[in-house]
Write a protein that holds these residues in place. Structure first.
Motif, PDB file in Angstrom:
ATOM      1  N   GLU A  24      -1.268 -24.885  27.208  1.00 42.62           N
ATOM      2  CA  GLU A  24      -0.337 -23.950  26.567  1.00 42.62           C
ATOM      3  C   GLU A  24       0.997 -24.627  26.217  1.00 42.62           C
ATOM      4  O   GLU A  24       1.649 -24.257  25.244  1.00 42.62           O
ATOM      5  N   ASP A  69     -19.723 -18.990  27.930  1.00 43.42           N
ATOM      6  CA  ASP A  69     -18.381 -18.410  27.802  1.00 43.42           C
ATOM      7  C   ASP A  69     -17.348 -19.430  27.308  1.00 43.42           C
ATOM      8  O   ASP A  69     -16.247 -19.513  27.854  1.00 43.42           O
ATOM      9  N   GLY A  73     -10.606 -17.046  28.892  1.00 45.02           N
ATOM     10  CA  GLY A  73      -9.191 -16.962  29.239  1.00 45.02           C
ATOM     11  C   GLY A  73      -8.551 -15.818  28.460  1.00 45.02           C
ATOM     12  O   GLY A  73      -7.345 -15.604  28.543  1.00 45.02           O
ATOM     13  N   SER A  74      -9.377 -15.094  27.696  1.00 43.48           N
ATOM     14  CA  SER A  74      -8.925 -13.878  27.004  1.00 43.48           C
ATOM     15  C   SER A  74      -7.587 -14.053  26.333  1.00 43.48           C
ATOM     16  O   SER A  74      -6.660 -13.313  26.590  1.00 43.48           O
ATOM     17  N   LYS A  75      -7.460 -15.061  25.527  1.00 43.30           N
ATOM     18  CA  LYS A  75      -6.169 -15.300  24.920  1.00 43.30           C
ATOM     19  C   LYS A  75      -6.253 -14.930  23.452  1.00 43.30           C
ATOM     20  O   LYS A  75      -7.057 -15.486  22.705  1.00 43.30           O
ATOM     21  N   SER A  76      -5.409 -13.998  23.034  1.00 42.56           N
ATOM     22  CA  SER A  76      -5.499 -13.499  21.666  1.00 42.56           C
ATOM     23  C   SER A  76      -4.714 -14.396  20.705  1.00 42.56           C
ATOM     24  O   SER A  76      -3.911 -13.930  19.928  1.00 42.56           O
ATOM     25  N   VAL A  77      -4.911 -15.695  20.820  1.00 43.42           N
ATOM     26  CA  VAL A  77      -4.227 -16.632  19.922  1.00 43.42           C
ATOM     27  C   VAL A  77      -5.243 -17.580  19.296  1.00 43.42           C
ATOM     28  O   VAL A  77      -6.273 -17.886  19.890  1.00 43.42           O
ATOM     29  N   GLU A  78      -4.918 -18.062  18.094  1.00 43.33           N
ATOM     30  CA  GLU A  78      -5.866 -18.895  17.341  1.00 43.33           C
ATOM     31  C   GLU A  78      -5.623 -20.389  17.534  1.00 43.33           C
ATOM     32  O   GLU A  78      -6.379 -21.211  17.020  1.00 43.33           O
ATOM     33  N   HIS A  79      -4.584 -20.727  18.265  1.00 46.86           N
ATOM     34  CA  HIS A  79      -4.191 -22.134  18.385  1.00 46.86           C
ATOM     35  C   HIS A  79      -5.299 -23.072  18.864  1.00 46.86           C
ATOM     36  O   HIS A  79      -5.448 -24.158  18.306  1.00 46.86           O
ATOM     37  N   PHE A  97     -20.237 -17.602  23.877  1.00 46.70           N
ATOM     38  CA  PHE A  97     -18.815 -17.752  23.542  1.00 46.70           C
ATOM     39  C   PHE A  97     -18.019 -16.572  24.066  1.00 46.70           C
ATOM     40  O   PHE A  97     -18.504 -15.436  24.060  1.00 46.70           O
ATOM     41  N   ARG A  99     -15.319 -13.776  23.442  1.00 48.95           N
ATOM     42  CA  ARG A  99     -15.181 -13.035  22.194  1.00 48.95           C
ATOM     43  C   ARG A  99     -14.067 -13.575  21.307  1.00 48.95           C
ATOM     44  O   ARG A  99     -14.260 -13.780  20.110  1.00 48.95           O
ATOM     45  N   TYR A 100     -12.889 -13.811  21.868  1.00 48.09           N
ATOM     46  CA  TYR A 100     -11.778 -14.268  21.037  1.00 48.09           C
ATOM     47  C   TYR A 100     -12.087 -15.609  20.383  1.00 48.09           C
ATOM     48  O   TYR A 100     -11.761 -15.848  19.228  1.00 48.09           O
ATOM     49  N   TYR A 102     -14.966 -16.909  19.607  1.00 43.37           N
ATOM     50  CA  TYR A 102     -15.965 -16.750  18.556  1.00 43.37           C
ATOM     51  C   TYR A 102     -15.303 -16.203  17.286  1.00 43.37           C
ATOM     52  O   TYR A 102     -15.431 -16.751  16.189  1.00 43.37           O
ATOM     53  N   ARG A 103     -14.568 -15.132  17.475  1.00 44.97           N
ATOM     54  CA  ARG A 103     -13.923 -14.463  16.350  1.00 44.97           C
ATOM     55  C   ARG A 103     -12.885 -15.371  15.680  1.00 44.97           C
ATOM     56  O   ARG A 103     -12.831 -15.470  14.453  1.00 44.97           O
ATOM     57  N   ASN A 104     -12.072 -16.009  16.502  1.00 48.91           N
ATOM     58  CA  ASN A 104     -11.033 -16.880  15.951  1.00 48.91           C
ATOM     59  C   ASN A 104     -11.639 -18.037  15.175  1.00 48.91           C
ATOM     60  O   ASN A 104     -11.093 -18.468  14.162  1.00 48.91           O
TER      61      ASN A 104
ATOM     62  N   ASP B 122      -3.088  -8.329  20.851  1.00 50.24           N
ATOM     63  CA  ASP B 122      -2.931  -8.645  22.266  1.00 50.24           C
ATOM     64  C   ASP B 122      -4.164  -8.126  22.991  1.00 50.24           C
ATOM     65  O   ASP B 122      -4.687  -7.069  22.649  1.00 50.24           O
ATOM     66  N   SER B 123      -4.611  -8.878  23.980  1.00 51.01           N
ATOM     67  CA  SER B 123      -5.878  -8.561  24.645  1.00 51.01           C
ATOM     68  C   SER B 123      -5.951  -7.138  25.204  1.00 51.01           C
ATOM     69  O   SER B 123      -7.010  -6.524  25.213  1.00 51.01           O
ATOM     70  N   ILE B 138      -7.025  -8.159  18.757  1.00 51.57           N
ATOM     71  CA  ILE B 138      -7.287  -8.986  17.578  1.00 51.57           C
ATOM     72  C   ILE B 138      -6.304 -10.155  17.583  1.00 51.57           C
ATOM     73  O   ILE B 138      -5.403 -10.199  18.419  1.00 51.57           O
ATOM     74  N   THR B 139      -6.461 -11.061  16.653  1.00 50.30           N
ATOM     75  CA  THR B 139      -5.496 -12.157  16.560  1.00 50.30           C
ATOM     76  C   THR B 139      -4.818 -12.161  15.193  1.00 50.30           C
ATOM     77  O   THR B 139      -5.040 -11.256  14.381  1.00 50.30           O
ATOM     78  N   TRP B 153     -12.894  -6.993   9.752  1.00 52.43           N
ATOM     79  CA  TRP B 153     -14.329  -7.057  10.034  1.00 52.43           C
ATOM     80  C   TRP B 153     -14.567  -6.888  11.520  1.00 52.43           C
ATOM     81  O   TRP B 153     -13.751  -7.285  12.347  1.00 52.43           O
ATOM     82  N   ILE B 191     -19.928  -9.953  28.239  1.00 52.66           N
ATOM     83  CA  ILE B 191     -19.364 -10.715  27.121  1.00 52.66           C
ATOM     84  C   ILE B 191     -19.739 -10.110  25.761  1.00 52.66           C
ATOM     85  O   ILE B 191     -20.911  -9.910  25.464  1.00 52.66           O
ATOM     86  N   TYR B 192     -18.710  -9.794  24.994  1.00 59.95           N
ATOM     87  CA  TYR B 192     -18.824  -9.276  23.624  1.00 59.95           C
ATOM     88  C   TYR B 192     -19.442  -7.882  23.552  1.00 59.95           C
ATOM     89  O   TYR B 192     -19.821  -7.405  22.493  1.00 59.95           O
ATOM     90  N   ARG B 379      -3.336  -9.551  35.319  1.00 59.27           N
ATOM     91  CA  ARG B 379      -3.841 -10.927  35.372  1.00 59.27           C
ATOM     92  C   ARG B 379      -3.193 -11.694  36.525  1.00 59.27           C
ATOM     93  O   ARG B 379      -2.013 -11.493  36.814  1.00 59.27           O
ATOM     94  N   PHE B 381      -4.062 -15.310  36.962  1.00 60.90           N
ATOM     95  CA  PHE B 381      -4.408 -16.722  36.817  1.00 60.90           C
ATOM     96  C   PHE B 381      -3.284 -17.559  37.429  1.00 60.90           C
ATOM     97  O   PHE B 381      -2.139 -17.134  37.500  1.00 60.90           O
TER      98      PHE B 381
END
Lengths: 176, 421
Positions: A24, A69, A73-79, A97, A99-100, A102-104, B122-123, B138-139, B153, B191-192, B379, B381
């Protein structure tokens, strides 16, 4: 569209987190600079890569093969996806994968194929030939074949456009 | 074959009026949250595409919550940027200091309604499912797509279903149930997928409790949670009542399970994974340096009430600090009006203004080297709330308040049945 991708494989294990793809501290939420981030891809995974800019990229890998998987880490960022692309990765194959990730990946135009059993069928540095439409995977090093889930037409159109935003741009222009 | 509730909620938004698991569909989005964490990137991408207009400005909520009030110049600059973009694109729903709060909470305070399709950058946008909406995180690219075209989509998820029955014991909350529900199926199964949560316990539960479960389900690896909307959901959102939507009797689920809530005891997620869930009694007596009550998961009135039940007439233990962050200014105001705030402050709580605070490691209330925190957040972590050499345990507001009073992890019921000393 050419749906064949051939390249040398980098192997990761199960549950690789987004922070293992790129720590990060290497990104900022003010912008997304793939070239800069790509210097630090897998720096904590690859021995000797920590703090050595561009080491992973210099190894010439084009395909990442992972277990369950990938990119969790469920991170909603595309970086992390942008960083992988910057480091020369053109395809990721994994048992599953997050989810984020895969989608990203699809949103940024990076093909990702779910392929149960892939981790066991590939060794590091093997060369794979993959058809992302049919999901046919051939390990050119060992001759072994596997079947991945091919990408849907919609996913392929995202990949072909280079990601969701270029796709939207193209759609908008085609309607004018 | 019948449809699952998730398929119905998405299907009501597609052009064909239906949606099947596995399909990729394009859907109009009714509500979109963009927060300060991802917002700058969203707008830079939107502008790179050359869009001068947002398709449906009235459906967008632009919020600052990760860094509020700004304590870095960078954050202050983001507030300026958001103000400029709000004006440029006519986004009238945006952060107003004085009615501020955590974006997910504000989305549930009169913006998102049952049966809508609502997403956020945000998750924990999974939370709006607690209202009966279809929601997920979403991102940036998705947000740009929605701003530009009004649509995004979605891959229609397969569903899992958990039927929860039995009354929760005193001192056991929706948070304990939420933690337990993360482990009903094997990790891989979530997952998903959409996780449909139904049953008499959920019917009995307050909307606030459902929001807790929907929020925490983001940690399972699922795409989203799904809840049926009932009279309570419509009343909570001030929306006109509609018929109740449920999965069809012959709908196909990837897996189904029954959960007996009457046997549930207080639970904790132990370091350093949200899924590392164990009964609280296994951690009894562990000293706690900080107790944090807040976040989009558990910073609502119900949580402050639970905390006050235990804290009334008592005081935070020497050597332990208690931080309380109501999830929104309106919750804080109600807590003042009802006297809850006085109870908390008399007990020695430090009250913070509504924001994500230290939950995501970006705000006030971080923990230091070697410290242990019992937190009502979502969380734990390594390094999530501060030092990578600190530990975070996640639990309910009862568990948090009990630990604050004794300075160690304590069974909430020990302090509930006796009342104030």
């Amino acid at each position: 569209m050419n749906t064949k991708i051939e390249g040398k494989c980098y192997l990761c294990g199960d549950a690789v987190t987004v922070y293992q793809i790129i720590p990060e501290k290497r990104w900022t939420m003010n912008r997304m600079d793939a070239a800069e981030m790509s210097r630090w891809v897998f720096e904590t995974m690859e021995p000797g890569a920590e703090d050595v800019p561009g080491l992973f990229r210099s190894l010439g890998y084009e395909i990442v093969v992972a277990g369950r998987d990938f990119g969790c880490g469920s991170k909603s960022v595309e970086h992390p996806v942008a960083a992988l692309q910057g480091a020369g990765i053109r395809l990721v194959l994994a048992d599953s994968f997050s989810r984020y990730s895969y989608r990203n990946a699809l949103n940024l135009g990076l093909p990702v194929l779910t392929c149960p059993g892939i981790l066991e069928a590939v060794r590091r540095d093997d060369v794979l030939s993959v058809d992302i439409r049919t999901g046919a995977v051939r390990n050119l090093t060992t001759g072994r074949t596997l079947q991945a889930e091919g990408l849907s037409d919609f996913a392929l159109s995202l990949i072909s456009a280079g990601g969701l935003l270029p796709y939207l741009e193209k759609e908008a222009n085609s309607h004018e | 074959m019948g449809s699952t509730l998730a398929e119905k909620l998405i299907g009501s938004h597609t052009g064909t009026g239906s949606a099947r698991a596995g399909e990729i569909v394009s859907v109009p989005v009714d509500r979109l949250l963009i927060n300060d964490y991802v917002g700058a990137i969203v707008f830079s991408k939107l502008e790179a595409l050359g869009y001068r207009k947002v398709a449906h400005p009235d459906r967008v909520f632009l919020n600052i919550d990760h860094n509020l009030p700004s304590f870095t110049v960078e954050a202050a600059d983001k507030l300026v940027l958001f103000r400029e973009k709000a004006e440029k694109y006519g986004l009238t729903h945006n952060t107003r200091i004085g009615s501020h709060g955590i974006g997910h909470q504000l989305m549930c305070e009169g913006f998102v309604r049952p049966y809508e399709l609502a997403v956020g950058t945000d998750s924990h946008a999974t939370m709006y499912a607690g209202l009966g909406a279809f929601s997920c995180g979403i991102t940036a690219s998705d947000a740009v797509s929605i701003l530009a075209s009004g649509e995004m989509w979605l891959r229609v998820p397969q569903s899992l279903r958990i039927r929860v029955s039995g009354a929760l014991r005193p001192g056991v909350t929706a948070k304990d149930l939420a933690l337990a529900l993360l482990g009903v199926f094997p990790e891989e199964a979530y997952i998903y997928r959409a996780v449909e949560i139904v049953g008499p316990t959920i019917d009995e539960m307050s909307v606030e409790g459902r929001l807790v479960i929907a929020n925490l389900m983001a940690e399972s690896g699922a795409k989203c949670a799904v809840f049926e909307a009932d009279e309570k959901s419509f009343a909570y959102t001030h929306a006109p009542a509609q018929p109740r939507l449920c999965s069809d009797p012959d709908a196909k689920f990837a897996a189904e399970a029954e959960f007996d809530a009457s046997a549930l005891e207080p639970m904790l997620a132990c370091p350093d994974a949200v899924k590392n869930v164990h009964p609280l009694r296994q951690s009894l007596g562990l000293p706690v340096d900080q107790v944090f009550i807040g976040s989009c998961t558990n910073g609502r009135l119900e949580d402050l009430q639970q905390a006050a039940e235990i804290l009334k007439g008592r005081h935070v233990a020497e050597g332990t600090r208690l931080l309380v962050t109501p999830a929104s200014q309106s919750i804080a105001l109600e807590a003042v009006r009802s006297g809850l705030m006085q109870t908390l402050m008399e007990a020695g709580a430090m009250i913070l203004t509504s924001s994500c605070a230290s939950c995501a490691g970006h705000g006030p209330g971080l923990i230091g080297r070697g410290e242990r925190c019992l937190s009502t957040t979502n969380r734990n972590f390594k390094g999530r709330m501060g030092s990578t050499e600190a530990e975070v345990y996640l639990g309910s507001a009862y568990a948090a308040a009990a630990a604050a009073v004794t300075g160690v992890i304590t069974m909430p019921e020990d302090l509930l049945k006796g009342g104030a000393e």
